[in-house]
Design an enzyme around this catalytic site. Structure first.
Site, short mmCIF file in Angstrom:
data_model
loop_
_atom_site.label_atom_id
_atom_site.label_comp_id
_atom_site.label_asym_id
_atom_site.label_seq_id
_atom_site.Cartn_x
_atom_site.Cartn_y
_atom_site.Cartn_z
N HIS A 132 -2.46 -2.88 9.25
CA HIS A 132 -2.95 -2.72 7.88
C HIS A 132 -2.04 -3.55 6.98
O HIS A 132 -0.88 -3.19 6.78
CB HIS A 132 -2.92 -1.24 7.48
CG HIS A 132 -3.35 -0.98 6.07
ND1 HIS A 132 -4.65 -0.64 5.75
CD2 HIS A 132 -2.66 -1.00 4.90
CE1 HIS A 132 -4.73 -0.45 4.43
NE2 HIS A 132 -3.54 -0.67 3.90
N HIS A 185 -7.82 2.14 -5.28
CA HIS A 185 -6.64 1.94 -6.13
C HIS A 185 -6.89 0.86 -7.19
O HIS A 185 -6.40 0.96 -8.31
CB HIS A 185 -5.43 1.53 -5.28
CG HIS A 185 -4.91 2.60 -4.39
ND1 HIS A 185 -4.38 3.78 -4.85
CD2 HIS A 185 -4.83 2.66 -3.03
CE1 HIS A 185 -3.98 4.52 -3.83
NE2 HIS A 185 -4.24 3.87 -2.71
N ASP A 204 -8.85 2.03 0.24
CA ASP A 204 -7.74 1.32 -0.41
C ASP A 204 -8.23 0.65 -1.69
O ASP A 204 -7.53 0.59 -2.70
CB ASP A 204 -7.13 0.28 0.55
CG ASP A 204 -5.65 0.06 0.31
OD1 ASP A 204 -5.24 -0.05 -0.86
OD2 ASP A 204 -4.89 -0.01 1.30
#
Length: 337
Positions: free
Chosen positions: A197, A18, A15
């Site tokens: 998450h 990004h 993640d």
């Protein structure tokens, strides 16, 4: 909590991609993976931000291939399992096999929260490989708790042994989280684990993760310094400090995580990972967090406000995979000025 140990799943190297447009060097990956392993997290997710084979014109090209990143992490890790992410339609079962051969032992098969049926082939194949197989229901705020539970049940039926509530937009509050975990727990087998998450767009990443654990959640995703899309994920070191004060078992070294966050991860950010005007708009409008950098690029190109683009994307209920629509929306806004 009943004294059980939480499973800590780090997502800094997936993640977190990004936040820096998928530009981690192999040395960055080795350093961060080793620091996480030394701090005794349970798993370390490694891939392009959009999962295996995400490197593309639509999502952004990575500095390296998924396999190079996975191999770099696997080379230095002694304790943690290497995890990866696969979005059916972007990655294939062939990519999954290659990731397994490179060292990945956990896979999270991710779909939009109402599209679990596209994950059957990938989940079944992951089980055949002997991988720890997780179903990952993205943008979980966009459907009801009851519908989310039906989708979770499908993934469980395909063979997933853990199902995640995924707040991709950082749009949910603690009540939203509780409702979804209660709905999942009501239909899943007792032995099927659940995971959370979070994204921090409303500054609720840690609070939502704690609420999830209070509802029986087994696995928590978090990242060093919150390194992730939008305002980032639940910051790992903050989550560990908070649950440590609650007396919960986590097995991680708080001070080692604090050092890694500030010494290794924060210096890599070319745009601060924080709650600000644009990332707050993501959470408020319920937009996929990885749209942030794409929207900022489009806003600069067409002389618009990134917030206006994000709000319009939210109104149109755009979801992950529709990054190409950001330019369409920007052009519509410019033409309607």
């Amino acid at each position: 909590m009943n004294g059980k140990k939480l499973y800590i799943s780090d997502v800094t190297l997936r993640d977190g991609m990004h936040a820096i447009r998928h530009q981690y060097s192999l040395e960055n990956v080795r350093q961060i993976a080793k620091a996480l392993d030394d701090a005794r997290v349970d798993s370390i997710e490694v891939a392009h931000g959009d999962g295996l084979q995400g490197s593309s014109f639509n999502y952004g090209f990575g500095a390296h291939s998924d396999l190079e990143w996975i191999e770099a992490a696997a080379d230095v890790v002694k304790h943690a399992k290497i995890a990866t992410l696969l979005l059916p339609g972007i990655g294939t079962i062939h990519d999954l096999k290659n990731a397994w051969q490179a060292g990945a032992r956990v896979v999270r098969v991710a779909t939009h929260c109402t599209e679990a049926d596209v994950s059957a082939q990938h989940i079944q194949y992951a089980r055949e490989l002997g991988m720890d197989t997780v179903g990952f229901l993205m943008m979980s705020h966009m459907t009801t708790p009851e519908n989310l539970a039906k989708q979770a049940k499908l993934m469980e039926g395909y063979g997933a042994t853990c199902i995640y509530v995924v707040d991709s937009g950082g749009a949910m509050n603690m009540s939203d989280i509780r409702d979804r975990f209660r709905a999942l727990k009501a239909v899943l087998k007792p032995e099927t684990q659940t995971g959370m998450h979070a994204h921090h767009n409303l500054s609720l990443g840690v609070a939502n993760s704690i609420a999830a654990v209070e509802e029986g959640c087994d696995r928590i995703d978090a990242s060093l310094a919150g390194m992730g899309a939008g305002a980032g994920n639940a910051p790992l070191e903050v989550f560990i400090a908070a649950v440590d004060k609650l007396g919960w078992q986590h097995g991680a070294d708080l001070y080692a995580l604090m050092d890694a966050a500030d010494d290794l991860v924060r210096p890599l950010q070319d745009r601060p990972v924080r709650v600000d005007r644009e990332t707050l708009a993501l959470g408020y409008a319920g937009v996929y967090s990885s749209f942030l950098r794409h929207c900022e690029t489009a806003a600069a190109r067409y002389g618009l406000s990134a917030v206006d683009i994000l709000v319009e994307l939210g109104k149109r209920r755009m979801v992950g995979g529709q990054e190409d629509m950001i330019v369409d929306v920007a052009l519509d806004l410019r033409n309607n000025k």
